[in-house]
Design an enzyme around this catalytic site. Structure first.
Site, short mmCIF file in Angstrom:
data_model
loop_
_atom_site.label_atom_id
_atom_site.label_comp_id
_atom_site.label_asym_id
_atom_site.label_seq_id
_atom_site.Cartn_x
_atom_site.Cartn_y
_atom_site.Cartn_z
N TYR A 159 0.81 5.42 0.16
CA TYR A 159 -0.03 6.56 0.54
C TYR A 159 0.71 7.89 0.37
O TYR A 159 0.14 8.96 0.60
CB TYR A 159 -0.50 6.42 1.99
CG TYR A 159 0.63 6.32 2.98
CD1 TYR A 159 1.18 7.45 3.58
CD2 TYR A 159 1.18 5.08 3.32
CE1 TYR A 159 2.22 7.35 4.48
CE2 TYR A 159 2.22 4.97 4.22
CZ TYR A 159 2.73 6.12 4.80
OH TYR A 159 3.77 6.01 5.69
N GLY A 160 2.00 7.82 -0.01
CA GLY A 160 2.81 9.02 -0.23
C GLY A 160 3.38 9.01 -1.64
O GLY A 160 2.65 8.90 -2.62
N SER A 161 4.70 9.09 -1.73
CA SER A 161 5.33 9.15 -3.05
C SER A 161 5.13 7.89 -3.88
O SER A 161 5.25 7.92 -5.11
CB SER A 161 6.84 9.42 -2.89
OG SER A 161 7.47 8.36 -2.19
N PHE A 163 0.84 -1.19 0.00
CA PHE A 163 0.00 0.00 0.00
C PHE A 163 0.87 1.24 0.00
O PHE A 163 1.75 1.41 0.85
CB PHE A 163 -0.92 0.02 1.23
CG PHE A 163 -1.71 1.29 1.37
CD1 PHE A 163 -2.56 1.71 0.35
CD2 PHE A 163 -1.62 2.07 2.51
CE1 PHE A 163 -3.30 2.89 0.48
CE2 PHE A 163 -2.36 3.23 2.65
CZ PHE A 163 -3.20 3.65 1.62
N GLU A 183 12.68 3.37 2.04
CA GLU A 183 11.90 3.76 3.21
C GLU A 183 12.69 3.62 4.52
O GLU A 183 12.10 3.53 5.59
CB GLU A 183 10.63 2.90 3.29
CG GLU A 183 9.82 2.85 2.01
CD GLU A 183 9.17 4.19 1.67
OE1 GLU A 183 9.08 5.05 2.56
OE2 GLU A 183 8.77 4.38 0.51
#
Length: 230
Positions: free
Chosen positions: A17-19, A15, A105
């Site tokens: 949700y940012g870049s 999933f 990340e």
């Protein structure tokens, strides 16, 4: 149908949700827009490696558990759904993609799993997600929106201006669904665009003043030369 397992032998789901929404992972074979619940998306994670530096960290998004967020003082409301995209990675390529993601990340994010709801109403998918929890040393917590926008506007890292991350996220979310906009992201983007407009106006005035000064110097120099020739 039971939720698909993110760590099953058949497939691996992630999933974003940012870049990851506009800059997807490599080697995926399916991309599905949708949302997760029980979280709030906030620009409360420092970025020392992509949108800032160790000396001047930028700001990127993380997910906050809604139950914890509700104990904090925040200037923005948040919908029940956090929109993003789910990516499926074939089993044979999972190790390679996980290695890529662990590097991408690494700055304070840890692995978690959460149910993902596809926007087309199909079966829920269990997805892996990278979250910078409040316990990590890059978590900065709530900040006044204007101060946060100013911080994002001036920050810059190896991956480029921090403002580009924010504006790209706003655009990516707007393109997912008619209900996928994020008030927190939208407000910060609006503030940053205003700051950029103000900075450009100051730059234009400075450039104009410099041009006038240079012209006056040129005229003065010419007058002096003509006076000497008389």
């Amino acid at each position: 149908m039971p939720a698909a397992s993110a760590d099953s032998e058949a497939e691996f789901w992630l999933f974003g949700y940012g870049s990851l929404i506009w800059k997807p992972p490599p080697l995926y074979d399916r991309r599905i827009p949708g949302y997760v619940t029980g979280y709030v998306r906030r620009f409360w994670q420092a970025s020392q490696d992509h949108r800032g530096t160790p000396e001047a960290p930028g700001r990127v998004v993380t997910l906050i558990e809604r139950s914890f967020w509700e104990t904090l003082t925040d200037h923005h409301d948040s919908p029940d759904k956090v929109w993003g995209t789910a990516y499926r990675i074939e089993a044979a390529k999972v190790a390679e993609v996980r290695e890529y993601l662990d590097i991408r990340e690494i700055n304070g994010y840890t692995v978690h799993y959460t149910p993902f709801h596809p926007s087309d109403g199909s079966s829920i998918i269990k997805t892996l997600v990278y979250i910078g929890t409040p316990e990590n040393d890059q978590f900065v917590g709530p900040q006044h929106p204007q101060k946060l926008a100013e911080h994002i506007h001036r920050s810059f890292g190896p991956s480029g201006p921090n403002k580009d991350y924010l504006l790209s996220l706003e655009e990516a979310l707007d393109n997912l669904s008619s209900e996928s906009g994020d008030a927190h992201v939208k407000d910060l983007a609006t503030r940053v665009r205003k700051l950029e407009k103000q900075a450009n106006a100051v730059g234009e005035r400075a450039a104009s003043a410099t041009a006038v000064t240079n012209e006056l110097k040129k005229v003065g120099s010419t007058d002096e030369q003509e006076e000497m020739e008389k």
